[in-house]
Design a protein around this motif. Structure first.
Motif, PDB file in Angstrom:
ATOM      1  N   ALA A  51      88.833  99.584 -28.916  1.00  0.00           N
ATOM      2  CA  ALA A  51      89.448 100.315 -28.163  1.00  0.00           C
ATOM      3  C   ALA A  51      88.635 101.292 -27.619  1.00  0.00           C
ATOM      4  N   THR A  52      89.141 101.871 -26.185  1.00  0.00           N
ATOM      5  CA  THR A  52      88.445 102.730 -25.443  1.00  0.00           C
ATOM      6  C   THR A  52      89.430 104.070 -25.702  1.00  0.00           C
ATOM      7  N   ILE A  53      88.885 104.966 -26.115  1.00  0.00           N
ATOM      8  CA  ILE A  53      89.858 106.281 -26.584  1.00  0.00           C
ATOM      9  C   ILE A  53      89.384 107.365 -25.601  1.00  0.00           C
ATOM     10  N   GLU A  54      88.227 107.531 -25.237  1.00  0.00           N
ATOM     11  CA  GLU A  54      87.665 108.618 -24.506  1.00  0.00           C
ATOM     12  C   GLU A  54      87.936 108.364 -23.000  1.00  0.00           C
ATOM     13  N   PHE A  55      87.917 107.085 -22.564  1.00  0.00           N
ATOM     14  CA  PHE A  55      88.022 106.780 -21.195  1.00  0.00           C
ATOM     15  C   PHE A  55      89.395 106.351 -20.590  1.00  0.00           C
ATOM     16  N   GLN A  56      89.760 106.645 -19.470  1.00  0.00           N
ATOM     17  CA  GLN A  56      90.953 105.908 -18.886  1.00  0.00           C
ATOM     18  C   GLN A  56      90.705 104.633 -18.253  1.00  0.00           C
ATOM     19  N   GLY A  57      91.595 103.668 -18.720  1.00  0.00           N
ATOM     20  CA  GLY A  57      91.486 102.298 -18.331  1.00  0.00           C
ATOM     21  C   GLY A  57      90.347 101.563 -18.883  1.00  0.00           C
ATOM     22  N   CYS A  58      90.177 100.521 -18.245  1.00  0.00           N
ATOM     23  CA  CYS A  58      89.155  99.196 -18.915  1.00  0.00           C
ATOM     24  C   CYS A  58      88.044  99.137 -18.410  1.00  0.00           C
ATOM     25  N   ALA A  59      88.085  99.424 -17.002  1.00  0.00           N
ATOM     26  CA  ALA A  59      86.801  99.024 -16.247  1.00  0.00           C
ATOM     27  C   ALA A  59      85.845 100.387 -16.388  1.00  0.00           C
ATOM     28  N   PRO A  60      84.525 100.150 -16.377  1.00  0.00           N
ATOM     29  CA  PRO A  60      83.962  98.591 -16.511  1.00  0.00           C
ATOM     30  C   PRO A  60      84.075  98.193 -17.837  1.00  0.00           C
ATOM     31  N   MET A  61      83.741  96.847 -18.188  1.00  0.00           N
ATOM     32  CA  MET A  61      83.774  96.042 -19.458  1.00  0.00           C
ATOM     33  C   MET A  61      82.287  96.402 -19.956  1.00  0.00           C
ATOM     34  N   ASN A  62      82.297  97.563 -20.426  1.00  0.00           N
ATOM     35  CA  ASN A  62      81.017  98.051 -21.034  1.00  0.00           C
ATOM     36  C   ASN A  62      81.153  98.444 -22.272  1.00  0.00           C
ATOM     37  N   PRO A  63      80.381  97.802 -23.469  1.00  0.00           N
ATOM     38  CA  PRO A  63      80.684  98.253 -24.636  1.00  0.00           C
ATOM     39  C   PRO A  63      80.385  99.817 -25.247  1.00  0.00           C
ATOM     40  N   THR A  64      79.662 100.312 -24.328  1.00  0.00           N
ATOM     41  CA  THR A  64      79.360 101.693 -24.642  1.00  0.00           C
ATOM     42  C   THR A  64      80.749 102.830 -24.323  1.00  0.00           C
ATOM     43  N   ARG A  65      81.406 102.232 -23.422  1.00  0.00           N
ATOM     44  CA  ARG A  65      82.800 102.875 -23.385  1.00  0.00           C
ATOM     45  C   ARG A  65      84.083 102.721 -24.546  1.00  0.00           C
ATOM     46  N   TYR A  66      83.513 102.028 -25.470  1.00  0.00           N
ATOM     47  CA  TYR A  66      84.492 101.660 -26.502  1.00  0.00           C
ATOM     48  C   TYR A  66      84.132 102.394 -27.589  1.00  0.00           C
ATOM     49  N   SER A  67      84.969 103.095 -28.381  1.00  0.00           N
ATOM     50  CA  SER A  67      84.490 104.066 -29.564  1.00  0.00           C
ATOM     51  C   SER A  67      84.921 103.584 -30.829  1.00  0.00           C
ATOM     52  N   ARG A  68      85.664 102.586 -30.685  1.00  0.00           N
ATOM     53  CA  ARG A  68      86.620 102.049 -32.218  1.00  0.00           C
ATOM     54  C   ARG A  68      86.273 100.678 -32.107  1.00  0.00           C
ATOM     55  N   TRP A  69      85.742 100.073 -33.177  1.00  0.00           N
ATOM     56  CA  TRP A  69      85.355  98.876 -33.500  1.00  0.00           C
ATOM     57  C   TRP A  69      85.869  98.052 -34.594  1.00  0.00           C
ATOM     58  N   GLY A  70      86.159  97.014 -34.633  1.00  0.00           N
ATOM     59  CA  GLY A  70      86.193  96.308 -35.898  1.00  0.00           C
ATOM     60  C   GLY A  70      85.343  95.693 -36.253  1.00  0.00           C
ATOM     61  N   GLN A  71      85.265  94.731 -37.606  1.00  0.00           N
ATOM     62  CA  GLN A  71      83.976  94.456 -38.164  1.00  0.00           C
ATOM     63  C   GLN A  71      83.649  93.151 -37.543  1.00  0.00           C
ATOM     64  N   GLY A  72      84.464  92.524 -36.870  1.00  0.00           N
ATOM     65  CA  GLY A  72      84.094  91.106 -36.310  1.00  0.00           C
ATOM     66  C   GLY A  72      84.661  90.145 -37.143  1.00  0.00           C
TER      67      GLY A  72
END
Length: 123
Positions: free
Chosen positions: A95-116
């Protein structure tokens, strides 16, 4: 801090299907994405779904994968059809919390992650 929990991974033969789920309570008002990482490779974007339901896909999965969400269940899904051996990877929900919208699809924009959850496709 709410958690993201993936499930649904497994081993399938090429041409098969899997549906991944991400329990995402507390994150339905943010852009959500699925990413994958194969051994020795970088983490790449697979698909994203925005708050309004707008979806984007990596070129490599267009026409085969579908991302969706169920707000009532606070769950994001990734339906994967026509799987190929090159789809083999650990799949992560984010999930991206700090940014508006989904673009670009860059993992660095996403700060919450599951374990996989691991997806293995055999030829």
């Amino acid at each position: 801090q709410a958690q993201l929990v993936e499930s649904g991974g497994g081993s399938v033969q090429a041409g098969g299907s899997l549906r991944l789920s991400c329990a995402a309570s507390g994150y339905m008002n943010y852009c959500m994405g699925w990413f994958r990482q194969a051994p020795g490779k970088e983490r790449d974007g697979v698909a994203t779904i925005d708050v309004d339901g707008t979806t984007t896909y990596a070129d490599s999965v267009k026409g085969r994968f579908t991302i969706s969400k169920d707000k009532d269940k606070s769950t994001v899904y990734l339906q994967m059809n026509s799987l190929k051996p090159e789809d083999t990877a650990m799949y992560f929900c984010a999930a991206t919390i700090e940014f508006q919208g989904c673009a670009p699809m860059n993992p660095t924009r996403y700060s919450r992650w599951g374990q996989g959850t691991q997806v293995t496709v055999s030829s």
